[in-house]
Design a protein around this motif. Structure first.
Motif, PDB file in Angstrom:
ATOM      1  N   PHE A  70       0.809  -1.216   0.000  1.00 28.98           N
ATOM      2  CA  PHE A  70       0.000   0.000   0.000  1.00 28.98           C
ATOM      3  C   PHE A  70       0.844   1.269   0.000  1.00 28.98           C
ATOM      4  N   ALA A  71       2.014   1.251   0.612  1.00 30.02           N
ATOM      5  CA  ALA A  71       2.867   2.452   0.599  1.00 30.02           C
ATOM      6  C   ALA A  71       3.283   2.776  -0.843  1.00 30.02           C
ATOM      7  N   GLU A  72       3.695   1.762  -1.586  1.00 28.97           N
ATOM      8  CA  GLU A  72       4.066   1.973  -2.994  1.00 28.97           C
ATOM      9  C   GLU A  72       2.851   2.367  -3.821  1.00 28.97           C
ATOM     10  N   PHE A  73       1.729   1.739  -3.532  1.00 35.81           N
ATOM     11  CA  PHE A  73       0.510   2.045  -4.268  1.00 35.81           C
ATOM     12  C   PHE A  73       0.078   3.490  -4.017  1.00 35.81           C
ATOM     13  N   ASP A  74       0.154   3.929  -2.777  1.00 37.86           N
ATOM     14  CA  ASP A  74      -0.212   5.310  -2.445  1.00 37.86           C
ATOM     15  C   ASP A  74       0.637   6.309  -3.236  1.00 37.86           C
ATOM     16  N   GLU A  75       1.908   5.995  -3.446  1.00 36.87           N
ATOM     17  CA  GLU A  75       2.771   6.852  -4.265  1.00 36.87           C
ATOM     18  C   GLU A  75       2.258   6.923  -5.697  1.00 36.87           C
ATOM     19  N   GLN A  76       1.803   5.803  -6.222  1.00 38.17           N
ATOM     20  CA  GLN A  76       1.254   5.773  -7.579  1.00 38.17           C
ATOM     21  C   GLN A  76      -0.024   6.607  -7.659  1.00 38.17           C
ATOM     22  N   VAL A  77      -0.826   6.566  -6.610  1.00 38.60           N
ATOM     23  CA  VAL A  77      -2.064   7.351  -6.573  1.00 38.60           C
ATOM     24  C   VAL A  77      -1.735   8.844  -6.564  1.00 38.60           C
ATOM     25  N   LEU A  78      -0.743   9.236  -5.796  1.00 37.91           N
ATOM     26  CA  LEU A  78      -0.319  10.644  -5.794  1.00 37.91           C
ATOM     27  C   LEU A  78       0.132  11.072  -7.184  1.00 37.91           C
ATOM     28  N   SER A  79       0.843  10.204  -7.869  1.00 37.73           N
ATOM     29  CA  SER A  79       1.285  10.489  -9.242  1.00 37.73           C
ATOM     30  C   SER A  79       0.083  10.648 -10.168  1.00 37.73           C
TER      31      SER A  79
END
Length: 158
Positions: A7-16
């Protein structure tokens, strides 16, 4: 890399994704939301499992509590039905029960052609894998090894 995303990596993708949308000007379009956010409580998720007679993947359940169904970037995710709601037609429970009466799949997102992305069900447990299920022809095919990979590829389009 998408495989094994947490989820931490996924959250970064969502911010992008949100930044890309803001740069494109779509965030100014009325009624357009990158993430609709039809979240579900843990109790609503448990009720959906009961009604479907399945155990949903942990990653999927956490996503539905955190982000929810509805629009998610370039993807439309079926929401978990809200508690006490009986009028929402297109949710994970009603669509799965209508499309897969034998309980072999749980629909999680429409493709837009009458086909669905789904979790296959074996012995009452949903696989972590997301499959593409054809409504009229062809064998179902594996789309992603888990739910976050699926949403990252199809919704966030990384």
């Amino acid at each position: 890399m998408i495989d094994g995303m947490d989820f931490a990596e996924f959250d970064e993708q969502v911010l992008s994704l949100r930044a890309r949308v803001a740069r494109s000007g779509f965030d100014a379009v009325e009624d357009f939301k990158v993430i609709k956010g039809l979240t579900a409580s843990a109790e609503e998720t448990a009720e959906a499992e009961r009604r479907l007679s399945v155990t949903l993947p942990e990653q999927y359940k956490a996503f539905m509590v955190r982000y929810g169904g509805g629009s998610f970037g370039f993807l439309d995710l079926l929401p978990i039905p809200a508690a006490g709601s009986s009028n929402q037609v297109d949710d994970v429970v009603s669509v799965s029960q209508a499309e897969f009466r034998d309980g072999s799949f749980v629909a999680i997102a429409p493709v837009g052609t009458g086909d669905y992305w789904c979790f296959p069900v074996l012995n009452g447990r949903c696989s972590d894998e997301v499959w593409f299920h054809y409504h009229d022809a062809g064998d179902p095919t594996v789309e992603a090894s888990d739910f976050l990979e699926f949403v990252a590829r199809r919704g966030v389009q990384v």
